[in-house]
Scaffold this motif. Structure first.
Motif, PDB file in Angstrom:
ATOM      1  N   THR A   1      -4.269 -16.440   4.887  1.00 28.50           N
ATOM      2  CA  THR A   1      -4.080 -15.513   6.011  1.00 28.50           C
ATOM      3  C   THR A   1      -5.022 -14.317   5.950  1.00 28.50           C
ATOM      4  O   THR A   1      -5.207 -13.622   6.950  1.00 28.50           O
ATOM      5  N   GLY A   2      -5.604 -14.066   4.785  1.00 28.76           N
ATOM      6  CA  GLY A   2      -6.490 -12.928   4.659  1.00 28.76           C
ATOM      7  C   GLY A   2      -6.864 -12.685   3.208  1.00 28.76           C
ATOM      8  O   GLY A   2      -6.525 -13.479   2.330  1.00 28.76           O
TER       9      GLY A   2
ATOM     10  N   ARG B   1       0.829  -1.208   0.000  1.00 27.12           N
ATOM     11  CA  ARG B   1       0.000   0.000   0.000  1.00 27.12           C
ATOM     12  C   ARG B   1       0.865   1.262   0.000  1.00 27.12           C
ATOM     13  O   ARG B   1       0.531   2.261  -0.647  1.00 27.12           O
ATOM     14  N   ALA B   2       1.983   1.217   0.715  1.00 22.67           N
ATOM     15  CA  ALA B   2       2.896   2.359   0.722  1.00 22.67           C
ATOM     16  C   ALA B   2       3.525   2.565  -0.657  1.00 22.67           C
ATOM     17  O   ALA B   2       3.666   3.697  -1.127  1.00 22.67           O
TER      18      ALA B   2
ATOM     19  N   ASP C   1      -6.905  -3.785   9.690  1.00 20.49           N
ATOM     20  CA  ASP C   1      -7.083  -5.026   8.924  1.00 20.49           C
ATOM     21  C   ASP C   1      -7.399  -6.216   9.816  1.00 20.49           C
ATOM     22  O   ASP C   1      -7.451  -7.352   9.350  1.00 20.49           O
ATOM     23  N   CYS C   2      -7.633  -5.968  11.115  1.00 23.68           N
ATOM     24  CA  CYS C   2      -7.823  -7.049  12.074  1.00 23.68           C
ATOM     25  C   CYS C   2      -9.111  -7.835  11.820  1.00 23.68           C
ATOM     26  O   CYS C   2     -10.144  -7.262  11.445  1.00 23.68           O
TER      27      CYS C   2
ATOM     28  N   THR D   1      -6.791  -2.651   0.254  1.00 23.89           N
ATOM     29  CA  THR D   1      -7.354  -2.829   1.587  1.00 23.89           C
ATOM     30  C   THR D   1      -7.354  -4.318   1.902  1.00 23.89           C
ATOM     31  O   THR D   1      -7.716  -5.140   1.058  1.00 23.89           O
ATOM     32  N   PHE D   2      -6.961  -4.663   3.126  1.00 28.31           N
ATOM     33  CA  PHE D   2      -6.748  -6.060   3.485  1.00 28.31           C
ATOM     34  C   PHE D   2      -7.529  -6.400   4.740  1.00 28.31           C
ATOM     35  O   PHE D   2      -7.660  -5.577   5.656  1.00 28.31           O
ATOM     36  N   ARG D   3      -8.080  -7.600   4.793  1.00 24.85           N
ATOM     37  CA  ARG D   3      -8.710  -8.120   6.002  1.00 24.85           C
ATOM     38  C   ARG D   3      -8.042  -9.443   6.351  1.00 24.85           C
ATOM     39  O   ARG D   3      -8.142 -10.414   5.610  1.00 24.85           O
TER      40      ARG D   3
END
Length: 230
Positions: free
Chosen positions: A196-197, A167-168, A225-226, A205-207
């Motif tokens: 893992t997600g 993302r950075a 992202d938790c 965007t990650f979950r």
């Protein structure tokens, strides 16, 4: 790795210097006096015990596993960030096998003339990057930890660090969205990162499916992202 695909040390060093502007986790020193640094493998064998204890103390928790999780997450970010950025931005894969760690903190350093390879010439690039970070570094650190931390949590930390690094890079270089997203997707389908997600959109965007435990420290909170942040 086939030496015919090696990039000159000056080229690798220039790539690393350029991507350091993306953020603190992308900054990797190279060269300098030996005093104050040690091979990261020595710290792995000690389970980063110094940083784990200091981190738990700094966040005001007696749960060393929380300190271990936070330290491992940060270390994963310091590995993934320069590796991912150099690979996508400069098509250079820096060699992370000779990493040094600061005696008094988490900072990392490479030799003055760092090794590396041209990414387009590497077959199975995703597998190479996975092995470089997960197998040679994070798995070794996990084996040395003095406190018990769930393997799924550590894998989730590694995935979270990977996506945040991406993302950075995306923020700095939105023109590289397609190759960056493809590389992240490939890595998230590899080895222990698989399952893992999930990446939820083009902004990466990650979950994740686990929790780093940061919410358990005094004044802590759930990360964006938790798996618990519903």
């Amino acid at each position: 790795m086939n030496t015919s695909r090696q990039a000159p040390g000056t080229v690798v060093a220039e790539a690393l210097q350029d991507i350091a502007a993306f953020g603190s986790f992308f900054s990797v020193e190279s060269g300098g006096p030996a005093e104050g640094w040690h091979p990261v493998e020595e710290a792995y064998a000690r389970g980063f015990a110094d940083l784990v204890a200091a981190t738990a103390d700094r966040y005001g928790t007696g749960e060393l596993r929380i300190g271990a999780s936070i330290v491992q997450l940060g270390h994963a970010a310091r590995l993934w960030s320069p590796l991912l950025a150099c690979t996508v931005v400069h098509a250079i894969v820096p060699d992370l096998s000779r990493v040094l760690r600061a005696d008094d903190g988490p900072a990392l350093r490479l030799p003055a003339d760092p090794d590396g390879w041209y990414a387009p010439a590497i077959p199975r690039l995703t597998e190479v990057l996975y092995e470089m970070v997960m197998t040679r570094h994070l798995d070794v650190l996990a084996a040395g930890l003095r406190v018990k931390v769930a393997p799924g949590l550590l894998a989730g930390n590694a995935a979270s660090a990977l996506v945040e690094a991406a993302r950075a890079v995306l923020t700095a270089r939105p023109d590289l969205a397609d190759p960056l997203s493809a590389l992240v997707a490939g890595l998230l389908n590899t080895g222990r990162l698989n399952g893992t997600g999930k990446v939820l959109g083009p902004d990466l965007t990650f979950r994740r499916r686990s929790c780093c435990l940061y919410y358990r420290v005094p004044s802590g909170e759930k990360c964006g992202d938790c798996s618990l942040a519903r």
